[in-house]
Design an enzyme around this catalytic site. Sequence first.
Site, short mmCIF file in Angstrom:
data_model
loop_
_atom_site.label_atom_id
_atom_site.label_comp_id
_atom_site.label_asym_id
_atom_site.label_seq_id
_atom_site.Cartn_x
_atom_site.Cartn_y
_atom_site.Cartn_z
N CYS A 1 -7.18 8.86 -8.56
CA CYS A 1 -7.73 9.68 -9.62
C CYS A 1 -8.84 10.57 -9.08
CB CYS A 1 -8.28 8.81 -10.74
SG CYS A 1 -7.12 7.59 -11.37
N ARG B 1 -5.84 11.57 -13.74
CA ARG B 1 -5.26 10.27 -13.42
C ARG B 1 -3.92 10.37 -12.72
NH1 ARG B 1 -2.52 5.74 -16.94
NH2 ARG B 1 -3.02 3.92 -15.67
N LEU B 2 -3.78 9.52 -11.70
CA LEU B 2 -2.51 9.29 -11.03
C LEU B 2 -2.02 7.92 -11.49
CD1 LEU B 2 -0.55 10.40 -8.81
CD2 LEU B 2 -1.85 9.04 -7.17
N GLY C 1 -9.97 4.63 -8.18
CA GLY C 1 -9.82 3.55 -7.22
C GLY C 1 -8.79 2.52 -7.62
N GLU C 2 -8.86 1.39 -6.95
CA GLU C 2 -7.96 0.27 -7.19
C GLU C 2 -8.74 -1.01 -6.90
OE1 GLU C 2 -4.96 0.25 -9.13
OE2 GLU C 2 -4.54 1.85 -7.71
N ASP D 1 -7.01 -2.27 -14.38
CA ASP D 1 -8.22 -2.78 -13.73
C ASP D 1 -9.47 -2.05 -14.23
OD1 ASP D 1 -7.57 -0.37 -12.53
OD2 ASP D 1 -7.67 -1.09 -10.48
N GLY E 1 -2.30 2.05 8.61
CA GLY E 1 -2.97 1.22 9.61
C GLY E 1 -4.31 1.76 10.05
#
Length: 615
Positions: A2, A54-55, A82-83, A106, A381
């Site tokens: 987002c 928002r995504l 975020g997540e 969340d 990575g």
Amino acid sequence: MCGIAGFFNSFADYAKEENYRKQILETMNRVQKHRGPDDEGIFLSSMCGLAHVRLNIIDLITGHQPMERIKDNRRCVIAYNGEIYNALELKAELISEGEQFRTSSDTEVILAGFMRYGSSYITKLNGIFAIALWDDFKKELHLFRDRLGVKPLFYTQKDETFVFASEIKGLLAYPGVVPVLDRTGLNEVFSLGPAKTYGKGVFKDIFEVLPGEHITLCRSSFFRQFYWKLESYPHTDSPSDTVEKTRWLLTDSIKRQMLSDIPVCTFLSGGIDSSLVTAVCAGQLSESGKTLNTFSFDFTGNETYFKSNRFQPSQDRPFAEQMAKSFRTNHHFLECSSQDQLDYLYKAVDARDLPCMADVESSMLYFCSLVKQFNTVVLTGECADEIFGGYPWFHKKEFFETNMFPWSPSMQPRQDLLDDAFIRELNMEEYAREACEKTIRETPLLPEDSTEEKRRREIAYLNIRWFMATLLDRMDRTGMYSGLEARVPFADYRIVEYVFNVPWKIKCPDGIVKGLLRHACEGILPKEILWRKKSPYPKTYDPNYETMLANELKDVLASPNAPIQTFLDKKKVLRFLDAPSDYGKPWYGQLMAGPQMIAYMLQINYWLEKYKIHY
């Protein structure tokens, strides 16, 4: 992921200019729309405005933001990017304590936790985030940034109004905020770039919330504090226990970061870092009969032009093919042409709002745009080399003895194109040395550290604060420019805290580069991958690309209005363009040599023009 933005003024009454203020919030949303193309919203109170794009990844239907929560006549509102990877556990805890939820997002967990426990609740979050939270009862605005700065958050002050946004372009969308480059900003670009001093936004009076920082704004104060800082402590685990704990931390982080209501994919170069992420993700998905999408990158013609050197000893493709076959992934080989790479040099500036990692960044931006056609969430990575000591400057004597940044030990390559009077005015070497020494002074040390262990801690800390931050910025902007969320399992703060304190003899046993990581991956990865010599992100070796860059810079020199000419010495530039490039002597990191210096100057010129920068 987002994008967030907003403003706060404790002496304002936005109700008197509601339509105007809402238009500003909508404009701030519009310029950051690439970060969240699926939904948008705004919130306005008498003192505070919040904006959000928002995504959709978690709670696709009811996760709209800004999100309000009212309890006991107290209202709080959040805009969050975020997540949170431990959100399910935190939600279960809150439910057991009597909290009720109306969404599965969340976002609501953060809001409920804050309202129940206050700002200290942020320490319970394991994730990546930039949060703006308005407490309407206390008339306080809280800003939080995740511990390692994976998600960006910038701010500035315009008269009595505090303005914030996920990207600098969001700030510039606020009326009266203009891009100004003073002597400090010029040093950030020419002496440190593409890195930048943490906390600074390069432009005059533009700053960023620091990793692990909490800012509180209210009528009487602007208060800054850190809820997290990296610390040193004695390491008491045995070598074998260290390997086992590292393995658990890594696999747990990767599994947690697969959290999504839509399919995830991975970048797969065939190196140990991306291969571990891929192996764990593929294994998890196979348990439910699903196949992982994987993506690797190269450049058109590299099979013909590739030149092995000390930084890139081998090409990635054979190793990526082996991993894809071993773990039965749905693999995609993506290529970037020289023309696309050149075109995306300028789009990369649009994405970052600053000159950046030249074609290292432009090619990543291009690849992310292709990956977005298949997936919206990718695990990478990134950050393993900074954390586990994979770079040459962790190992070679000359880097231990320099008092400059080890990835830019000499200022000379940066000055090869610049006007001598400009070089003297900036005092570039002193600026860079002072920035480096400031971070060294901040390095958390133990009294019992030997001289060598002390220096290794300093180099590790420099990497986390500077080099890793640059790569995290690159990954965020190149992904989010196309609405692709990139997750970085190696940047889990638990891994960073633990590995930072592992002694070098365990981290690099018998001189094996990233030996701790390799031993932690035994039994997970094929031996050919496990013991492969490090080869960084690929770059083009097509000589035509360098010719294209040179011609582009000559065109800039021929233009009387090109702003970069203020800083360049035309004779030096033409001499530089005629000289053969030395790909083995980078001026930043391992990948940025002669051609990338040309590309960086092209980016600076475009940036000065496009953003109409005052200097």
